[in-house]
Scaffold this motif. Structure first.
Motif, PDB file in Angstrom:
ATOM      1  N   CYS A 240      12.257 -20.526  13.386  1.00 22.49           N
ATOM      2  CA  CYS A 240      13.060 -20.963  12.528  1.00 22.49           C
ATOM      3  C   CYS A 240      12.843 -20.047  11.166  1.00 22.49           C
ATOM      4  CB  CYS A 240      12.718 -22.369  11.936  1.00 22.49           C
ATOM      5  SG  CYS A 240      13.626 -23.206  10.802  1.00 22.49           S
ATOM      6  N   GLU A 241      13.919 -19.758  10.373  1.00 20.66           N
ATOM      7  CA  GLU A 241      13.820 -18.947   9.164  1.00 20.66           C
ATOM      8  C   GLU A 241      14.098 -19.896   8.088  1.00 20.66           C
ATOM      9  OE1 GLU A 241      16.914 -16.106   9.851  1.00 20.66           O
ATOM     10  OE2 GLU A 241      15.407 -14.673  10.183  1.00 20.66           O
ATOM     11  N   SER A 242      14.449 -21.192   8.106  1.00 23.47           N
ATOM     12  CA  SER A 242      14.642 -22.410   7.085  1.00 23.47           C
ATOM     13  C   SER A 242      15.813 -21.830   6.191  1.00 23.47           C
ATOM     14  CB  SER A 242      13.287 -22.428   6.295  1.00 23.47           C
ATOM     15  OG  SER A 242      12.357 -22.959   6.995  1.00 23.47           O
ATOM     16  N   ASN A 243      16.770 -21.378   6.765  1.00 27.39           N
ATOM     17  CA  ASN A 243      17.835 -20.919   6.013  1.00 27.39           C
ATOM     18  C   ASN A 243      18.736 -22.086   5.706  1.00 27.39           C
ATOM     19  OD1 ASN A 243      19.356 -21.352   8.327  1.00 27.39           O
ATOM     20  ND2 ASN A 243      19.388 -19.377   9.239  1.00 27.39           N
ATOM     21  N   ALA A 244      18.532 -23.276   6.165  1.00 23.04           N
ATOM     22  CA  ALA A 244      19.181 -24.555   5.742  1.00 23.04           C
ATOM     23  C   ALA A 244      20.759 -24.730   6.520  1.00 23.04           C
ATOM     24  CB  ALA A 244      19.209 -24.996   4.216  1.00 23.04           C
ATOM     25  N   LEU A 245      21.155 -23.828   7.120  1.00 20.49           N
ATOM     26  CA  LEU A 245      22.310 -24.202   7.856  1.00 20.49           C
ATOM     27  C   LEU A 245      22.505 -25.437   8.675  1.00 20.49           C
ATOM     28  CD1 LEU A 245      23.277 -20.468   9.136  1.00 20.49           C
ATOM     29  CD2 LEU A 245      24.387 -21.555   6.968  1.00 20.49           C
TER      30      LEU A 245
ATOM     31  N   VAL B 101      15.418 -28.893   4.292  1.00 16.63           N
ATOM     32  CA  VAL B 101      14.536 -27.787   3.911  1.00 16.63           C
ATOM     33  C   VAL B 101      13.785 -28.262   2.357  1.00 16.63           C
ATOM     34  CG1 VAL B 101      14.466 -25.454   3.204  1.00 16.63           C
ATOM     35  CG2 VAL B 101      15.866 -25.868   5.056  1.00 16.63           C
TER      36      VAL B 101
ATOM     37  N   ASP C 181      10.484 -24.435   1.031  1.00 13.97           N
ATOM     38  CA  ASP C 181      11.240 -23.418   1.688  1.00 13.97           C
ATOM     39  C   ASP C 181      10.904 -23.674   3.383  1.00 13.97           C
ATOM     40  OD1 ASP C 181      12.925 -22.663  -0.128  1.00 13.97           O
ATOM     41  OD2 ASP C 181      11.340 -20.738  -0.655  1.00 13.97           O
TER      42      ASP C 181
ATOM     43  N   CYS D 229      22.611 -22.322  13.863  1.00 11.52           N
ATOM     44  CA  CYS D 229      21.345 -21.466  13.911  1.00 11.52           C
ATOM     45  C   CYS D 229      21.330 -20.299  14.339  1.00 11.52           C
ATOM     46  CB  CYS D 229      20.107 -22.455  14.426  1.00 11.52           C
ATOM     47  SG  CYS D 229      18.300 -21.774  14.338  1.00 11.52           S
ATOM     48  N   PRO D 230      21.187 -19.457  13.313  1.00  8.88           N
ATOM     49  CA  PRO D 230      21.137 -17.886  13.696  1.00  8.88           C
ATOM     50  C   PRO D 230      19.801 -17.583  14.591  1.00  8.88           C
ATOM     51  CG  PRO D 230      20.571 -18.042  11.354  1.00  8.88           C
ATOM     52  CD  PRO D 230      20.864 -19.631  11.910  1.00  8.88           C
ATOM     53  N   LYS D 231      18.798 -18.187  14.721  1.00  6.86           N
ATOM     54  CA  LYS D 231      17.966 -17.890  15.416  1.00  6.86           C
ATOM     55  C   LYS D 231      17.634 -18.701  16.555  1.00  6.86           C
ATOM     56  CE  LYS D 231      14.929 -15.317  13.854  1.00  6.86           C
ATOM     57  NZ  LYS D 231      15.003 -13.699  14.419  1.00  6.86           N
TER      58      LYS D 231
END
Length: 63
Positions: A10-15, A26, A30, A54-56
């Motif tokens: 997880c990159e915690s990008n909030a999508l 989030v 962060d 989720c991009p990841k």
């Protein structure tokens, strides 16, 4: 239904939070927080959308 998050990915990008704020958050630090790992059935489509966004690919929805 059960939600799993691979916090190592997880990159915690909030999508996911944008798609299902009832389930994902989030924080000010962060980091992603899972508000519930067994969301109500009426949230299924929102959680599926979060999983797709989720991009990841860190979110998994299990039945």
């Amino acid at each position: 239904m059960r939600v799993e998050v691979d916090f190592d990915q997880c990159e915690s990008n909030a999508l996911c939070m944008g798609a299902a704020p009832e389930v994902f958050e989030v924080g000010d630090d962060d980091f992603l927080y899972l508000l519930t790992d067994e969301p109500a059935e009426e949230l299924r489509e929102k959680v599926r959308q979060a999983e797709r966004l989720c991009p990841k690919q860190a979110i998994t929805l299990r039945d």
